[in-house]
Motif scaffolding. Structure first.
Motif, PDB file in Angstrom:
ATOM      1  N   LEU A 112       0.856  -1.185   0.000  1.00 60.41           N
ATOM      2  CA  LEU A 112       0.000   0.000   0.000  1.00 60.41           C
ATOM      3  C   LEU A 112       0.893   1.235   0.000  1.00 60.41           C
ATOM      4  CD1 LEU A 112      -2.850   1.252   0.285  1.00 60.41           C
ATOM      5  CD2 LEU A 112      -2.533   1.083   2.766  1.00 60.41           C
ATOM      6  N   HIS A 113       0.788   2.011  -1.066  1.00 61.67           N
ATOM      7  CA  HIS A 113       1.591   3.236  -1.187  1.00 61.67           C
ATOM      8  C   HIS A 113       0.772   4.487  -0.888  1.00 61.67           C
ATOM      9  CE1 HIS A 113       5.238   1.467  -2.950  1.00 61.67           C
ATOM     10  NE2 HIS A 113       4.402   0.582  -3.456  1.00 61.67           N
ATOM     11  N   GLY A 114      -0.539   4.398  -1.019  1.00 59.57           N
ATOM     12  CA  GLY A 114      -1.381   5.561  -0.793  1.00 59.57           C
ATOM     13  C   GLY A 114      -2.810   5.268  -1.183  1.00 59.57           C
ATOM     14  N   LEU A 115      -3.597   6.307  -1.207  1.00 60.03           N
ATOM     15  CA  LEU A 115      -5.013   6.197  -1.507  1.00 60.03           C
ATOM     16  C   LEU A 115      -5.365   7.118  -2.668  1.00 60.03           C
ATOM     17  CD1 LEU A 115      -5.860   6.599   2.217  1.00 60.03           C
ATOM     18  CD2 LEU A 115      -6.094   4.456   0.954  1.00 60.03           C
ATOM     19  N   ALA A 116      -6.258   6.656  -3.518  1.00 60.38           N
ATOM     20  CA  ALA A 116      -6.715   7.470  -4.645  1.00 60.38           C
ATOM     21  C   ALA A 116      -8.132   7.942  -4.359  1.00 60.38           C
ATOM     22  CB  ALA A 116      -6.687   6.653  -5.938  1.00 60.38           C
ATOM     23  N   ALA A 117      -8.473   9.130  -4.807  1.00 61.58           N
ATOM     24  CA  ALA A 117      -9.809   9.676  -4.593  1.00 61.58           C
ATOM     25  C   ALA A 117     -10.352  10.261  -5.890  1.00 61.58           C
ATOM     26  CB  ALA A 117      -9.762  10.756  -3.519  1.00 61.58           C
ATOM     27  N   TRP A 118     -11.652  10.117  -6.071  1.00 60.38           N
ATOM     28  CA  TRP A 118     -12.353  10.691  -7.213  1.00 60.38           C
ATOM     29  C   TRP A 118     -13.802  10.875  -6.825  1.00 60.38           C
ATOM     30  CZ3 TRP A 118     -10.463   5.697  -7.157  1.00 60.38           C
ATOM     31  CH2 TRP A 118     -11.402   4.675  -7.177  1.00 60.38           C
ATOM     32  N   PHE A 119     -14.595  11.447  -7.711  1.00 60.17           N
ATOM     33  CA  PHE A 119     -16.012  11.614  -7.397  1.00 60.17           C
ATOM     34  C   PHE A 119     -16.859  10.945  -8.458  1.00 60.17           C
ATOM     35  CE2 PHE A 119     -15.645  15.057 -10.395  1.00 60.17           C
ATOM     36  CZ  PHE A 119     -16.882  15.100 -10.997  1.00 60.17           C
ATOM     37  N   SER A 120     -18.092  10.660  -8.058  1.00 62.71           N
ATOM     38  CA  SER A 120     -19.086  10.094  -8.958  1.00 62.71           C
ATOM     39  C   SER A 120     -20.435  10.645  -8.531  1.00 62.71           C
ATOM     40  CB  SER A 120     -19.083   8.562  -8.865  1.00 62.71           C
ATOM     41  OG  SER A 120     -20.101   8.033  -9.683  1.00 62.71           O
ATOM     42  N   SER A 121     -21.184  11.189  -9.469  1.00 65.10           N
ATOM     43  CA  SER A 121     -22.466  11.790  -9.149  1.00 65.10           C
ATOM     44  C   SER A 121     -23.516  11.372 -10.178  1.00 65.10           C
ATOM     45  CB  SER A 121     -22.325  13.322  -9.151  1.00 65.10           C
ATOM     46  OG  SER A 121     -23.577  13.923  -8.885  1.00 65.10           O
ATOM     47  N   VAL A 122     -24.664  10.917  -9.713  1.00 70.35           N
ATOM     48  CA  VAL A 122     -25.781  10.600 -10.599  1.00 70.35           C
ATOM     49  C   VAL A 122     -26.599  11.876 -10.744  1.00 70.35           C
ATOM     50  CG1 VAL A 122     -27.853   9.213 -10.929  1.00 70.35           C
ATOM     51  CG2 VAL A 122     -25.814   8.183  -9.902  1.00 70.35           C
ATOM     52  N   LEU A 123     -26.619  12.435 -11.953  1.00 71.31           N
ATOM     53  CA  LEU A 123     -27.328  13.686 -12.205  1.00 71.31           C
ATOM     54  C   LEU A 123     -28.811  13.446 -12.464  1.00 71.31           C
ATOM     55  CD1 LEU A 123     -24.657  15.357 -14.499  1.00 71.31           C
ATOM     56  CD2 LEU A 123     -24.947  15.604 -12.033  1.00 71.31           C
TER      57      LEU A 123
ATOM     58  N   LYS B   9       5.262   6.129   4.405  1.00 74.10           N
ATOM     59  CA  LYS B   9       6.096   4.972   4.055  1.00 74.10           C
ATOM     60  C   LYS B   9       5.172   3.874   3.547  1.00 74.10           C
ATOM     61  CE  LYS B   9       9.603   5.978   7.504  1.00 74.10           C
ATOM     62  NZ  LYS B   9      10.264   5.547   8.715  1.00 74.10           N
ATOM     63  N   PRO B  10       5.582   3.136   2.500  1.00 76.31           N
ATOM     64  CA  PRO B  10       4.763   2.027   1.992  1.00 76.31           C
ATOM     65  C   PRO B  10       4.559   0.962   3.074  1.00 76.31           C
ATOM     66  CG  PRO B  10       6.532   2.545   0.459  1.00 76.31           C
ATOM     67  CD  PRO B  10       6.805   3.317   1.717  1.00 76.31           C
ATOM     68  N   VAL B  11       3.399   0.290   3.009  1.00 75.57           N
ATOM     69  CA  VAL B  11       3.056  -0.725   4.004  1.00 75.57           C
ATOM     70  C   VAL B  11       2.723  -2.032   3.281  1.00 75.57           C
ATOM     71  CG1 VAL B  11       1.467  -1.332   5.872  1.00 75.57           C
ATOM     72  CG2 VAL B  11       2.073   1.066   5.491  1.00 75.57           C
ATOM     73  N   PRO B  12       3.412  -3.133   3.603  1.00 76.21           N
ATOM     74  CA  PRO B  12       3.041  -4.420   3.008  1.00 76.21           C
ATOM     75  C   PRO B  12       1.704  -4.884   3.596  1.00 76.21           C
ATOM     76  CG  PRO B  12       4.909  -4.683   4.499  1.00 76.21           C
ATOM     77  CD  PRO B  12       4.575  -3.230   4.472  1.00 76.21           C
ATOM     78  N   VAL B  13       0.814  -5.364   2.728  1.00 75.93           N
ATOM     79  CA  VAL B  13      -0.489  -5.852   3.174  1.00 75.93           C
ATOM     80  C   VAL B  13      -0.736  -7.247   2.620  1.00 75.93           C
ATOM     81  CG1 VAL B  13      -1.479  -3.536   3.377  1.00 75.93           C
ATOM     82  CG2 VAL B  13      -1.718  -4.785   1.232  1.00 75.93           C
TER      83      VAL B  13
ATOM     84  N   LYS C 257      -3.808  -6.162  15.070  1.00 74.57           N
ATOM     85  CA  LYS C 257      -2.622  -5.404  15.470  1.00 74.57           C
ATOM     86  C   LYS C 257      -2.383  -4.266  14.473  1.00 74.57           C
ATOM     87  CE  LYS C 257       2.348  -5.832  16.075  1.00 74.57           C
ATOM     88  NZ  LYS C 257       3.521  -6.633  15.780  1.00 74.57           N
ATOM     89  N   THR C 258      -2.144  -3.057  14.985  1.00 78.15           N
ATOM     90  CA  THR C 258      -1.836  -1.912  14.124  1.00 78.15           C
ATOM     91  C   THR C 258      -0.398  -2.037  13.641  1.00 78.15           C
ATOM     92  OG1 THR C 258      -3.397  -0.510  15.309  1.00 78.15           O
ATOM     93  CG2 THR C 258      -1.708   0.606  13.991  1.00 78.15           C
ATOM     94  N   ILE C 259      -0.212  -2.112  12.309  1.00 75.12           N
ATOM     95  CA  ILE C 259       1.142  -2.239  11.762  1.00 75.12           C
ATOM     96  C   ILE C 259       1.658  -0.916  11.202  1.00 75.12           C
ATOM     97  CG2 ILE C 259       0.908  -4.703  11.322  1.00 75.12           C
ATOM     98  CD1 ILE C 259       0.494  -3.997   8.342  1.00 75.12           C
ATOM     99  N   ALA C 260       0.757   0.041  10.965  1.00 78.34           N
ATOM    100  CA  ALA C 260       1.180   1.369  10.505  1.00 78.34           C
ATOM    101  C   ALA C 260       0.076   2.362  10.845  1.00 78.34           C
ATOM    102  CB  ALA C 260       1.438   1.369   9.010  1.00 78.34           C
TER     103      ALA C 260
END
Length: 115
Positions: free
Chosen positions: A17-28, A53-57, A90-93
């Protein structure tokens, strides 16, 4: 504009896991959707919130995120994201990161500049 959201994810497979991606979606309207899902469109970029820091999952690793954002007349766009990664209870990161004036803050880079 304010954003404050809590999210939880379960990793479906082994990886890093290097990070998180975000976007939007809307039903008009029925059958009409507007979004910028990856790979996104050039006029509306996706957001990426990297981890310090990257986390192995592994499959079953739980990832929880609190994402807060603010943009108004008193503050330019700023984000705070708190990420916790847990395996087997257990919390690893655990990271608390933010942007300031649209710049990522890296504590290690700041320390290096100050020394």
């Amino acid at each position: 504009d304010l954003c404050d959201a809590n999210m939880a994810f379960c990793a479906g497979r082994e990886g890093t896991l290097h990070g998180l991606a975000a976007w939007f979606s809307s039903v008009l309207a029925d059958g009409i959707e507007l979004d910028n899902r990856p790979p996104g469109t050039h006029s509306w970029d996706n957001l990426v919130f990297p981890l310090l820091k990257p986390v192995p999952v592994t499959a079953g690793t739980m990832i929880s995120v609190r994402l807060q954002g603010r943009s108004d007349s008193q503050m330019p766009l700023a984000w705070v994201w708190e990420t916790a990664v847990r395996q087997g209870g257990k919390t690893i990161a655990e990271y608390r990161q933010s942007t300031l004036f649209s710049s990522l803050l890296d504590p290690d880079a700041i320390r290096q500049k100050l020394t």
